[in-house]
Design an enzyme around this catalytic site. Structure first.
Site, mmCIF file in Angstrom:
data_model
loop_
_atom_site.group_PDB
_atom_site.id
_atom_site.type_symbol
_atom_site.label_atom_id
_atom_site.label_comp_id
_atom_site.label_asym_id
_atom_site.label_seq_id
_atom_site.Cartn_x
_atom_site.Cartn_y
_atom_site.Cartn_z
ATOM 1 N N PHE A 1 0.842 -1.131 0.054
ATOM 2 C CA PHE A 1 0.111 0.013 0.163
ATOM 3 C C PHE A 1 0.777 1.305 0.023
ATOM 4 O O PHE A 1 1.916 1.404 0.770
ATOM 5 C CB PHE A 1 -0.947 -0.003 1.180
ATOM 6 N N TYR B 1 -11.366 2.512 9.921
ATOM 7 C CA TYR B 1 -12.646 2.817 9.235
ATOM 8 C C TYR B 1 -12.800 1.752 8.194
ATOM 9 O O TYR B 1 -13.950 2.132 7.189
ATOM 10 C CB TYR B 1 -12.266 4.133 8.439
ATOM 11 N N LYS B 2 -12.272 0.678 8.049
ATOM 12 C CA LYS B 2 -12.570 -0.444 7.155
ATOM 13 C C LYS B 2 -13.332 -1.208 7.692
ATOM 14 O O LYS B 2 -14.801 -0.817 7.937
ATOM 15 C CB LYS B 2 -11.378 -1.016 6.484
ATOM 16 N N ARG C 1 -12.364 -4.031 -7.733
ATOM 17 C CA ARG C 1 -12.176 -4.437 -6.363
ATOM 18 C C ARG C 1 -13.379 -4.207 -5.494
ATOM 19 O O ARG C 1 -14.214 -3.264 -5.920
ATOM 20 C CB ARG C 1 -11.046 -3.628 -5.709
HETATM 21 C C1 LIG Z 1 -6.110 1.735 4.021
HETATM 22 C C2 LIG Z 1 -4.771 1.440 4.349
HETATM 23 C C3 LIG Z 1 -4.013 2.461 5.011
HETATM 24 C C4 LIG Z 1 -4.519 3.708 5.532
HETATM 25 O O1 LIG Z 1 -3.645 4.487 5.998
HETATM 26 P P1 LIG Z 1 -4.189 6.096 6.578
HETATM 27 O O2 LIG Z 1 -3.033 6.642 7.283
HETATM 28 O O3 LIG Z 1 -5.304 5.725 7.388
HETATM 29 O O4 LIG Z 1 -4.439 6.818 5.349
HETATM 30 C C5 LIG Z 1 -2.793 2.182 5.423
HETATM 31 N N1 LIG Z 1 -2.083 0.860 4.952
HETATM 32 C C6 LIG Z 1 -3.076 -0.238 4.359
HETATM 33 C C7 LIG Z 1 -2.506 -1.216 3.818
HETATM 34 C C8 LIG Z 1 -4.307 0.541 4.016
HETATM 35 O O5 LIG Z 1 -5.184 -0.534 3.331
#
Ligand SMILES: *Cc1c(COP(=O)(O)O)cnc(C)c1O
Length: 404
Positions: free
Chosen positions: A123, A218-219, A363
């Site tokens: 990510f 938040y997921k 997705r």
């Molecule tokens: C959604 C996600 C994040 C989000 O990071 P934020 O700091 O909340 O923007 C980080 N790493 C992964 C693997 C994610 O899927």
């Protein structure tokens, strides 16, 4: 699979009643709960009460009436979902910020170990933050390699192996115990990003011997947009590692108002500034839904939803890029198609919300608490129709939005 068969699965589904505990929009099939979880109905009352009573009436007194302990309390609610003890998890900041804290801490543990190893295609924020973290530690460097080259990238110079447990695009899942052992065999620590795992798959941090972890609120945890994230530090590391963002909330005695920093014991040292109370309140309410849920039932339903949508995607001629073995994936499914963006837009126009990940991935999040088997069956039917009829070729579906 027929609609009747999907409805029969719903009738026998022990998690079916959870659907009604979320706000649902008429005519919408939401397959993006892996990106922004749906709103639990209870969160509306909980946050209203928090704003009107705790903030509106109790004001500063509320800090001593529950606010100050919210990061630890919420962390303890996340712990059972990730195979950790209650005092190994704390809710704070964003996943990005928590990654920074843990990467720098791991680099400072042993100055002879200077390398952070991570996966190409991880990510983006994980790699961006790692880049910034190594720049903050003299002599440190980031080594980003393809998945197949990770094992050989580990060595006597490795401080930290930084992996995302479930890949955000393809949903491939790393063998947590195996890769934790590989890091340990090289003398390194491992940090797991659980953003697409917590609330999606069974996570066993302690059983795997993991050292560090972070994840998103938040997921799958339904904490609301920009909800506080969490971090985990295994008990054996809690005294040895230090938060580089040393702030007063991580001080042993925040209200001693000392000039010099002295780290709090346990997980509190990973706090930096004043916690986001409204965000924590919404996250706490989302997490309350998970109390008593059998994660084996969640996994079984995820697999059943996956099978229905996989069959539809395959019938539509899309190439599935997610592993077919449930033990090797998370709770989303991704397909590849040259017109992925347009197909996702055409689905959204019909009330089926998935997302597009550059350059060619469609997705779909399959969240077992909020979706029925019939929802997935109907979404699958629409996917087949849109691809087979060429409906996605309408010019309006090619217009690119800022958030995809
Ligand atoms: C959604 C996600 C994040 C989000 O990071 P934020 O700091 O909340 O923007 C980080 N790493 C992964 C693997 C994610 O899927």
């Amino acid at each position: 699979m027929t609609l009747e068969a999907a409805l029969a699965l719903d009738a026998a589904d022990p998690l079916a009643h959870f659907r009604d505990r979320f706000v649902q929009s008429e005519g919408l099939i939401y397959l993006d709960g892996n990106s922004l979880g749906q709103l639990p109905k209870a969160t509306i009352a909980a946050t209203t009460e928090l704003v009107t009573k705790a903030w509106g009436e109790r004001l500063i007194r509320s800090w001593n009436e529950g606010w100050i302990d919210a990061p630890a309390r919420v962390g303890a609610m996340i712990a059972p979902l990730i195979g950790a003890e209650a005092d190994e998890v704390i809710a704070a900041d964003s996943t990005s910020v928590n990654l920074y804290k843990l990467i720098v801490a791991a680099l400072r543990r042993d100055p002879a170990r200077t390398v952070v190893v991570s996966e190409a295609g991880n990510f983006p924020t994980d790699l961006h933050i790692a880049e910034g973290a190594v720049a903050a530690v003299a002599g440190a460097e980031l080594r980003v390699v393809e998945r197949g080259a990770l094992a050989e990238a580990l060595g006597a110079d490795t401080a930290l192996l930084l992996l995302t447990h479930v890949h955000y695009k393809r949903a491939e899942r790393f063998d947590m115990a195996g890769w934790t052992k590989a890091a340990h065999d090289a003398g390194a620590l491992v940090c797991w990003d659980l953003s697409h795992s917590a609330g999606a798959v069974k996570v066993e941090l302690n059983a795997a011997g993991a050292d560090l972890a972070v994840g998103c609120g938040y997921k799958y945890l339904n904490g609301g947009p920009g909800a506080p994230a969490f971090l985990y530090v295994a008990k054996r590391w809690q005294d040895a590692l230090h938060n580089p963002l040393s702030g007063w909330m991580g001080h042993a005695e925040p209200f001693g108002f000392a000039d010099a920093y002295a780290a709090a014991a346990g997980m509190k040292r990973w706090l930096t500034g004043t916690p986001s109370v409204l965000g924590l309140g919404a996250l706490e309410s989302g997490l309350a839904l998970w109390d008593g849920i059998d994660t084996a039932q969640v996994a079984a339903k995820s697999a059943a939803l996956w099978n229905i949508f996989h069959a539809a995607g395959t019938a539509a001629g899309l190439e599935c890029v997610t592993p077919s073995d449930p033990a090797k994936r998370g709770s989303h499914i991704s397909f590849r198609h040259a017109h992925a963006y347009e197909i996702v837009q055409a689905l959204i126009a019909r009330g089926v919300i998935g997302d597009f990940r550059d350059p060619d991935i469609l997705r779909f999040g399959l969240t077992p608490l909020t979706l029925s088997h019939a929802d997935i069956w109907r979404a699958g039917e629409m996917l087949v129709e849109i691809v087979e009829s060429g409906e996605y070729r309408r010019p309006e579906f090619a217009v690119r939005n800022a958030v995809t």
